[in-house]
Design a protein around this motif. Structure first.
Motif, mmCIF file in Angstrom:
data_model
loop_
_atom_site.group_PDB
_atom_site.id
_atom_site.type_symbol
_atom_site.label_atom_id
_atom_site.label_comp_id
_atom_site.label_asym_id
_atom_site.label_seq_id
_atom_site.Cartn_x
_atom_site.Cartn_y
_atom_site.Cartn_z
ATOM 1 N N THR A 59 0.834 -1.202 0.000
ATOM 2 C CA THR A 59 0.000 0.000 0.000
ATOM 3 C C THR A 59 0.867 1.250 0.000
ATOM 4 O OG1 THR A 59 -1.828 -1.134 1.086
ATOM 5 C CG2 THR A 59 -1.787 1.272 1.261
ATOM 6 N N ARG A 60 1.926 1.234 0.789
ATOM 7 C CA ARG A 60 2.835 2.387 0.838
ATOM 8 C C ARG A 60 3.454 2.653 -0.536
ATOM 9 N NH1 ARG A 60 8.083 3.213 1.225
ATOM 10 N NH2 ARG A 60 8.624 1.018 1.443
ATOM 11 N N ILE A 61 3.896 1.625 -1.208
ATOM 12 C CA ILE A 61 4.510 1.799 -2.530
ATOM 13 C C ILE A 61 3.450 2.209 -3.557
ATOM 14 C CG2 ILE A 61 5.694 0.591 -4.416
ATOM 15 C CD1 ILE A 61 7.490 1.385 -2.043
ATOM 16 N N ALA A 62 2.249 1.653 -3.465
ATOM 17 C CA ALA A 62 1.171 2.038 -4.380
ATOM 18 C C ALA A 62 0.831 3.520 -4.202
ATOM 19 C CB ALA A 62 -0.059 1.168 -4.153
ATOM 20 N N ARG A 63 0.812 3.987 -2.968
ATOM 21 C CA ARG A 63 0.554 5.422 -2.723
ATOM 22 C C ARG A 63 1.692 6.279 -3.259
ATOM 23 N NH1 ARG A 63 -2.133 4.337 3.035
ATOM 24 N NH2 ARG A 63 -4.270 4.085 2.284
ATOM 25 N N GLU A 64 2.916 5.768 -3.183
ATOM 26 C CA GLU A 64 4.039 6.495 -3.778
ATOM 27 C C GLU A 64 3.854 6.614 -5.290
ATOM 28 O OE1 GLU A 64 8.845 6.111 -4.453
ATOM 29 O OE2 GLU A 64 8.004 5.208 -2.637
ATOM 30 N N ALA A 65 3.383 5.550 -5.925
ATOM 31 C CA ALA A 65 3.104 5.609 -7.368
ATOM 32 C C ALA A 65 2.049 6.672 -7.659
ATOM 33 C CB ALA A 65 2.643 4.241 -7.883
ATOM 34 N N CYS A 66 1.030 6.748 -6.826
ATOM 35 C CA CYS A 66 -0.028 7.752 -7.018
ATOM 36 C C CYS A 66 0.492 9.174 -6.823
ATOM 37 C CB CYS A 66 -1.193 7.478 -6.073
ATOM 38 S SG CYS A 66 -2.112 5.976 -6.468
#
Length: 164
Positions: free
Chosen positions: A74-81
């Motif tokens: 989730t942390r990495i996905a939010r970084e992508a966003c």
């Protein structure tokens, strides 16, 4: 006292991270994002499959650390966003025993424009392939257990290009 009002910021796009033992439906995941975001102009998907490794592999067993794996992805996905203008991002990773040909991972990136969707999907997959908290063990057709599988050097080089 008056001041300049702060501009309203759009809420961050939704991130959907799931770790599950059961299979997933790629078309249903794409349709879910399309219905939720009618303004998207691009949906990029990546589906990772279990290889048979030249006919020697019976199954791949994936283990994870529950709670930590979801939080890290989730942390990495939010970084992508934060890096790309996305409208939605889905990451589904399976655990348990998966036979050759079975789905392992799905990334779906939705954006108004294709480049953002492509790059975000690639960024997330590079993380999942090299640093996500999963452990993979081979089960061979001869009945023996193979080795624990590590990321390849080429996977690590791919992931290194995203470092700021």
């Amino acid at each position: 006292m008056t001041g300049t009002p702060k501009p309203l910021q759009a809420p961050p796009p939704p991130v959907d991270v799931r770790i599950q033992s059961g299979d997933f439906d790629v078309a249903a995941e794409i349709e879910r994002l399309r219905r939720a975001h009618p303004n998207i102009g691009a949906v990029v998907t990546f589906t990772g499959l279990c290889r048979d490794e030249g006919g020697r592999l019976a199954a791949l067993e994936l283990e994870h650390y529950p709670g930590m794996a979801e939080a890290e992805i989730t942390r990495i996905a939010r970084e992508a966003c934060a890096r790309w203008p996305l409208d939605g991002l889905t990451a589904i990773h399976r655990h348990g025993r998966i036979e050759p040909g079975g789905n392992i991972v799905l990334v779906v990136a939705a954006s108004r424009h294709r480049r953002a969707a492509f790059e975000a999907a690639e960024f997330l997959m590079d993380y999942l392939k090299t640093r996500a908290p999963f452990w993979k063990k081979e089960h061979l057709k001869d009945g023996s257990s193979g080795t624990w599988v590590d990321a390849r050097d080429s996977d690590t080089r791919d992931a290194d290009r995203w470092k700021a």
